[in-house]
Design an enzyme around this catalytic site. Structure first.
Site, mmCIF file in Angstrom:
data_model
loop_
_atom_site.group_PDB
_atom_site.id
_atom_site.type_symbol
_atom_site.label_atom_id
_atom_site.label_comp_id
_atom_site.label_asym_id
_atom_site.label_seq_id
_atom_site.Cartn_x
_atom_site.Cartn_y
_atom_site.Cartn_z
ATOM 1 N N GLU A 138 -10.790 -6.703 -4.387
ATOM 2 C CA GLU A 138 -10.920 -7.440 -3.120
ATOM 3 C C GLU A 138 -11.911 -7.618 -2.397
ATOM 4 O O GLU A 138 -12.134 -6.605 -1.712
ATOM 5 C CB GLU A 138 -9.511 -7.389 -2.679
ATOM 6 C CG GLU A 138 -9.465 -8.128 -1.242
ATOM 7 C CD GLU A 138 -7.975 -8.175 -0.828
ATOM 8 O OE1 GLU A 138 -6.993 -7.613 -1.228
ATOM 9 O OE2 GLU A 138 -8.180 -8.342 0.600
ATOM 10 N N ASP A 172 -11.554 -11.607 10.977
ATOM 11 C CA ASP A 172 -10.262 -11.750 9.805
ATOM 12 C C ASP A 172 -9.118 -12.345 10.575
ATOM 13 O O ASP A 172 -8.491 -11.432 11.130
ATOM 14 C CB ASP A 172 -10.658 -10.602 9.124
ATOM 15 C CG ASP A 172 -9.337 -10.674 7.983
ATOM 16 O OD1 ASP A 172 -9.088 -11.772 7.559
ATOM 17 O OD2 ASP A 172 -9.131 -9.628 7.184
ATOM 18 N N HIS A 216 0.848 -1.090 -0.015
ATOM 19 C CA HIS A 216 0.051 0.013 0.234
ATOM 20 C C HIS A 216 0.910 1.154 -0.038
ATOM 21 O O HIS A 216 2.160 1.164 0.547
ATOM 22 C CB HIS A 216 -0.940 -0.048 1.308
ATOM 23 C CG HIS A 216 -1.798 -1.121 1.563
ATOM 24 N ND1 HIS A 216 -1.331 -2.303 2.394
ATOM 25 C CD2 HIS A 216 -2.996 -1.316 1.257
ATOM 26 C CE1 HIS A 216 -2.408 -2.841 2.325
ATOM 27 N NE2 HIS A 216 -3.346 -2.606 1.575
ATOM 28 N N ASP A 275 -1.350 -13.131 1.797
ATOM 29 C CA ASP A 275 -1.912 -11.570 2.571
ATOM 30 C C ASP A 275 -2.266 -12.351 3.848
ATOM 31 O O ASP A 275 -3.539 -12.728 4.231
ATOM 32 C CB ASP A 275 -2.826 -11.143 1.646
ATOM 33 C CG ASP A 275 -3.372 -9.781 2.475
ATOM 34 O OD1 ASP A 275 -2.929 -9.472 3.598
ATOM 35 O OD2 ASP A 275 -4.424 -9.228 1.898
ATOM 36 N N ASP A 312 2.360 1.975 3.308
ATOM 37 C CA ASP A 312 3.280 0.954 4.027
ATOM 38 C C ASP A 312 4.856 1.426 3.509
ATOM 39 O O ASP A 312 5.672 1.136 4.324
ATOM 40 C CB ASP A 312 3.218 -0.573 3.008
ATOM 41 C CG ASP A 312 1.954 -1.025 3.347
ATOM 42 O OD1 ASP A 312 1.250 -0.817 4.200
ATOM 43 O OD2 ASP A 312 1.529 -1.928 2.487
ATOM 44 N N HIS A 359 -11.284 -13.982 3.409
ATOM 45 C CA HIS A 359 -12.469 -13.050 3.163
ATOM 46 C C HIS A 359 -13.731 -13.964 2.918
ATOM 47 O O HIS A 359 -14.822 -13.898 3.179
ATOM 48 C CB HIS A 359 -12.217 -11.965 2.017
ATOM 49 C CG HIS A 359 -11.213 -11.002 2.633
ATOM 50 N ND1 HIS A 359 -10.786 -10.245 1.956
ATOM 51 C CD2 HIS A 359 -10.598 -11.377 3.931
ATOM 52 C CE1 HIS A 359 -9.860 -9.443 2.504
ATOM 53 N NE2 HIS A 359 -9.625 -9.804 3.816
ATOM 54 N N MET A 371 2.461 -6.193 -7.911
ATOM 55 C CA MET A 371 1.114 -5.449 -7.300
ATOM 56 C C MET A 371 1.321 -4.594 -6.658
ATOM 57 O O MET A 371 2.360 -4.583 -5.738
ATOM 58 C CB MET A 371 0.108 -6.632 -7.159
ATOM 59 C CG MET A 371 -1.167 -6.267 -6.543
ATOM 60 S SD MET A 371 -1.329 -5.696 -4.758
ATOM 61 C CE MET A 371 -1.480 -7.202 -3.950
ATOM 62 N N LYS A 428 -14.687 -8.542 0.464
ATOM 63 C CA LYS A 428 -14.835 -8.905 2.059
ATOM 64 C C LYS A 428 -16.048 -8.658 2.302
ATOM 65 O O LYS A 428 -16.699 -7.645 2.092
ATOM 66 C CB LYS A 428 -13.535 -8.166 2.654
ATOM 67 C CG LYS A 428 -13.470 -8.587 3.937
ATOM 68 C CD LYS A 428 -12.243 -8.040 4.713
ATOM 69 C CE LYS A 428 -11.900 -8.487 5.986
ATOM 70 N NZ LYS A 428 -10.931 -7.721 7.082
ATOM 71 N N GLU A 445 -9.634 -13.265 -1.711
ATOM 72 C CA GLU A 445 -8.588 -13.750 -0.533
ATOM 73 C C GLU A 445 -9.555 -14.969 0.096
ATOM 74 O O GLU A 445 -10.533 -14.914 0.570
ATOM 75 C CB GLU A 445 -8.585 -12.482 0.625
ATOM 76 C CG GLU A 445 -7.630 -13.061 1.612
ATOM 77 C CD GLU A 445 -7.549 -11.891 2.470
ATOM 78 O OE1 GLU A 445 -7.191 -10.940 2.087
ATOM 79 O OE2 GLU A 445 -7.307 -12.156 3.678
ATOM 80 N N ASP A 453 -5.199 -13.868 -2.974
ATOM 81 C CA ASP A 453 -4.606 -13.645 -1.605
ATOM 82 C C ASP A 453 -4.498 -14.901 -0.902
ATOM 83 O O ASP A 453 -5.682 -15.345 -0.597
ATOM 84 C CB ASP A 453 -5.415 -12.669 -1.091
ATOM 85 C CG ASP A 453 -4.788 -11.313 -1.388
ATOM 86 O OD1 ASP A 453 -3.767 -11.079 -2.169
ATOM 87 O OD2 ASP A 453 -5.389 -10.170 -0.690
ATOM 88 N N ASP A 460 -6.461 -13.878 9.017
ATOM 89 C CA ASP A 460 -5.043 -14.214 8.146
ATOM 90 C C ASP A 460 -4.030 -14.753 8.678
ATOM 91 O O ASP A 460 -3.066 -14.652 8.825
ATOM 92 C CB ASP A 460 -4.537 -12.468 8.332
ATOM 93 C CG ASP A 460 -5.429 -11.566 7.477
ATOM 94 O OD1 ASP A 460 -6.046 -12.005 6.641
ATOM 95 O OD2 ASP A 460 -5.352 -10.189 7.859
#
Lengths: 396, 396, 396, 396
Positions: D182, D256, D55, D294, D58, D221, D89, D184, D218, D246, D258
């Protein structure tokens, strides 16, 4: 209508951390400034609340020295005195600081468990001093993500040891505190120990001072497992274990939403208020404690929205109370309950003094029983369901 | 590999209703013909099973007269003798017939409750006669769809009355049966009473003969509430209440799938087998009873698929057992457990003879405790998680 | 109040299979006798319904010969004429008979796929003859339990082929039918293809006659995945694809409950009725079709409960309509919507004729934009939420 | 085994935000220090990764001035050059800062929508400069908590406007970017727009540049809605829309998680890798892009756990790839697929050149079709299911 205006008699209480939530979430930074607990006490009092509750760190920032600590307590106490607000419950933050990342009372690291016990005891001192009767234990970090990486028996042993120790401490110090465990299935841990009302009830039955330990069930926590909250608190009441209650809203199995009470599953909220206010149809144990809101004002809201949401909790509760009282008082509801034979369930299955030998000898109970005829009776539940919906909608 | 071939020592058992399920579902008619229980006993024995279990109506069709009843029992008993199969558990069907639509032991209609008790007692007689030690009670119809249409306290009172009565009956008759409650959150009722392992544990603590009553947890039933099954049976074991177990598979909160064991959440199945076979890391109570499969062969399958699925349950269990034994025996796993301080949790938080006063006096526990340093320690869970996955995959 | 009495103008319709459900469930036998479709038509007409809908097998039992078939149709048609009831929609049963156990249009067996197509075409003939405009396709058996045992691409190819063929058939025959796909995530299959409104919308975009194919979303089916039903139908409406709707009630991710509309998530039902009756705040596409109830009377109920539940669906809808109209008409709601800038979202982000180059050149949009100030604005959602709850409760 | 050692050819990529997550969660403070993106690039390269993704925030902290921005980019670029890592990406953070609390592209406030567009465009410039081909759009804040407080049509209009604008920008600038939405279902918003793969596919079909817009599904998700992830990406592939992926792990409908890929539903992960690596049984579209992880290293872990978890993702993927290849190559699996008629589904339902009129004329398809016989065929799925489980367990 006057009954919709909250008063102290309604016993509405709020956690300092509810209105004080700065709206930091897993994907976003805080959207609201910090709120002074003193201001919260004043504003909640103005809105009609009866009291506030707190985690130690809500009132006294983690790491404060003794002087700062005393100053925070002093200001808070003054606010309570000015407003007449009470503190019926307090609890400990064993989840925010990294030291608790793997648990408090069930951390694999013994020194952290000892630290956790000390942190609880220290805040029990303050809770008792401020007049609290209930001490809540939410074990948000007591859990695991990896099944095979935790000794599950040892975890329950340590959990029990911790609570037995704290109970003895309260007894010996004469604090008169009762403990209320707050179950939650997950978040922040992948799986939290004692995930539901039921698991906590089972656990409590093993404690040394089981009589001092009950529950603080939360609407949303049970609904995160798609369990029926009203059924859950009914069992807790039936076992004499509904020591406190956390009211809020949730939309089923997802992250912990902490919505305003009634802003989730409204029909379930109606049933909950009906039980809290009107009790079981056949009487029995009732709940007389605080109606405690443990919710979070939406992250989208500013401070006006915070106070609007606090008021919304109380007003919705009072509206549901009105609706539930009208429901019970409605002769048609009474008639429908009779048609559904609801009261018959309170009558024991065996007659007064009847033994199972008598039952075995009763041919009408089995040999001559006509299952087809009995199976054809209508249950009458749909009519009661619709009456409840219509009362809830204010349409009767 | 020889360990993958089931033998009687593995104690694998099946309900007659599992392989015998004709695959009628809420939207479809039966896809398979009825299966003679005698054939099931023979086929399961050939596949390596140790025993079978049954509901009264599985063996003796509802409404059979006494002569027919005796004939069914006689044939079944002969099959058991021919094969050496045992009947370690039996249970009652209180759900198929319309008479139970609103409940069995908690039906609003008292005559139906009495009939239900009689039906259970009658099958307890047979269970004892056939040598069963465990009597399962699944209250599939004990529940409600409408919260305000049921007296929830009275329901729990009647549930308790029913079980107390049945326990006394077993004692007086010298049957030696232990009761195992099987929790389920919903389906067929909207909400079933005692929805999880926890709720049943809580309820049991209130019973007159609490020592005779434990649990028969089912993998899929807990996963329908997205609860961790291994955590659930761990608590049951810890409370001395894992009397029996139902193994199968499920894909989370949806209708009750009753898949082959391991064909749902496989990583969770691994943790379950690890606990059943290897016990807690620090020892403690273990489970020595039957490994009972309560599953349904997919509706798409013909009779060959039925027997293939029965075999698949046992073979998957044995494979998971192999993997779990290798996991525990792996020195790297032991090392990772040590690094994660897993064993430290079995050590009491207070020292031998230490009181909370001693803890309060221990400055290292609080005043001098460095929370930042302790909070920076790594938990070591990810390594254990990956080791478990690799063992499960047979990759170590 | 007169508006709570259903009339034909309300366009309430019921499936014959709803009131006609005999209450056979996965764990229990039928609790009610079969209902003659002719009686259903008459009773529903008396209750104020506008029409009925049917699966081929609801009207003409599977396997009827031509003479029996004609007789069933004749009686049904007479009932329609006597009552003035219409048949706006029909559909095919591709799920009850064992032949469809592995699917209809996506069955691995080509001869079964061909048979399924023929069965649909045959009932399309009848649907057109009876004046239906919408033909629903619920692919309840199109799915799988085992991910690696199905060619997922081929399944979607065949699904598309089937619907393309049926669409062409309707065109060529001049039937004027539009197809409405009904998504469902699971049950009876472990996973059903096109599990949500979204998946069906995506699929439709690939069809040869995409314009003729839309959706028949069902409240409970989306809620079984814990998705927001109102959001779902909003997207369908926005894409011009809300061809029909199935109203009922559900309590989150569990088996398909098919409760009375409003007897599940009542607040969500309010939002749904608000959208159906009042449209989007900024206008746009609206739904003008039947309000179709696809529910099941509780299994506990007798035939009186069946008709009570049918009436309850309509009455609850009308009450919600009243509440939603009052909500929109309330000046305070309008004021709160303005405060929340709800209408501002209808204004394009780029100005009239503005290009992204213009946006790039607008320093106020980025370089001089004060994110802190903008981020501090209150969203105003809690106030709207409480206003909705209070209108729903009839408390304003 | 050498194939278990990741190489660049495996195309494993990681978001900078994954290993860089400081482990702040809704109930707890950060447990790990910030990680320099440059270090992450080096460490991931050493572990065998192929690239990183980011991002904007980031890499370049929100609010950095131009000089700081250039410095961050320069250091990052140098790290890429030193390691040979690529950036396939990139994406935009439209969720952390309070300004986005009510949405980015669908915020009620038009100035915030404009700011959001500008923020995306700015990072698209950088993405293109760094060689990215895919631009991900996760609309984590595009949603609502209150159904009646949002104009759902306007929201979709604005979402479309935003993406149409960004697509045009990419075209005009010659960036060659493809967009990957994406989906969710919820968290951080109560309900997020475009909640599943399906809803995004439906939405994309309405876009001006629909060909440039696909999906970045993902694992977790979809599983948060208890949907089948493999089915979901199969539909995306079938529609030519699987632009990116993802990979991670999740335990059903809850917050979530992850988790590391494979550390959630392992059997589903096997099916996913089987599809990604081996394609559909009958061929057709395949996925050739990065295998992007991810995930979040568990909050209990220190920095060693972070790198261990990064490695675990890749190793688990490679193990699953091995297992999936062996599964497909196993003659017994091929035989079981044939027995289950899996390949027959790839054969069109209508013959080559056959019209529906021909089908209508084919008496074997309907009039002479024996549904009982066809319905009695075994599906053969249980055998395939067990073969998959045994291959997954490395037991064949």
């Amino acid at each position: 209508m006057s009954t919709r205006q909250p008063t102290r008699d309604d016993k509405f209480t709020f956690g300092l951390w509810t209105v004080g939530w700065q709206a930091r979430d897993p994907f976003g930074d805080a959207t609201r400034p910090a709120l002074d607990p003193v201001e919260s006490v004043h504003r909640l009092a103005e809105l009609g609340a009866y009291g506030v509750t707190f985690h130690d760190d809500d009132l006294i920032p983690f790491g404060s020295d003794d002087a700062a600590r005393e100053q925070h307590i002093k200001r808070f106490r003054a606010a309570l005195e000015e407003t007449g607000m009470v503190v019926p419950m307090a609890t400990t933050n064993l989840f925010t600081h990294p030291v608790f990342k793997e648990g408090g009372l069930t951390n694999n690291d013994r020194d952290i468990r000892r630290y956790a016990l000390r942190k609880v005891m220290r805040n029990m001192d303050l809770a008792a001093e401020l007049g609290a009767h209930t001490y809540v234990l939410w074990g948000g970090r007591e859990g695991a993500e990896v099944d095979t990486a935790k000794d599950l028996k040892a975890a329950l042993d340590r959990y029990r040891e911790g609570i037995d120790t704290l109970a003895q401490y309260s007894i010996d110090r004469g604090y008169g505190l009762r403990f209320a465990l707050e179950p939650k299935p997950n978040e922040p841990r992948g799986d939290i120990f004692l995930p539901t009302i039921g698991h906590a009830l089972g656990f409590i039955s093993t404690l040394e001072h089981a009589d001092m330990v009950g529950l603080n069930p939360e609407v949303g926590h049970e609904q995160m497992s798609n369990l029926n909250f009203t059924h859950g608190i009914a069992q807790a009441l039936w076992q004499g274990k509904l020591f406190h209650i956390d009211l809020n809203g949730q939309h089923g199995p997802k992250f912990d939403q902490d919505l305003v009470f009634g802003h989730g599953d409204l029909l379930s909220a109606f049933a909950t208020v009906d039980l809290l206010e009107n009790g079981f149809p056949s009487g029995g144990p009732t709940y007389d404690g605080p109606r405690h809101f443990d919710y979070k004002p939406l992250r989208t809201e500013d401070i006006d929205g915070v106070w609007a949401s606090a008021a919304a909790n109380m007003r919705t509760y009072l509206l549901l109370k009105e609706r539930a009282q009208a429901f019970r008082a409605d002769p048609e509801v009474q008639e429908a309950l009779t048609a559904a034979r609801v009261a018959e369930l309170a009558r024991p299955t065996l007659g007064d003094g009847e033994s199972y030998e008598d039952l075995l000898a009763d041919r009408s109970a089995f040999e001559d029983f006509d299952a087809e005829v009995a199976g054809a009776r209508g249950g009458g539940a749909v009519r009661l369901s619709q009456l409840a919906v219509e009362h809830l909608l204010g349409a009767r």
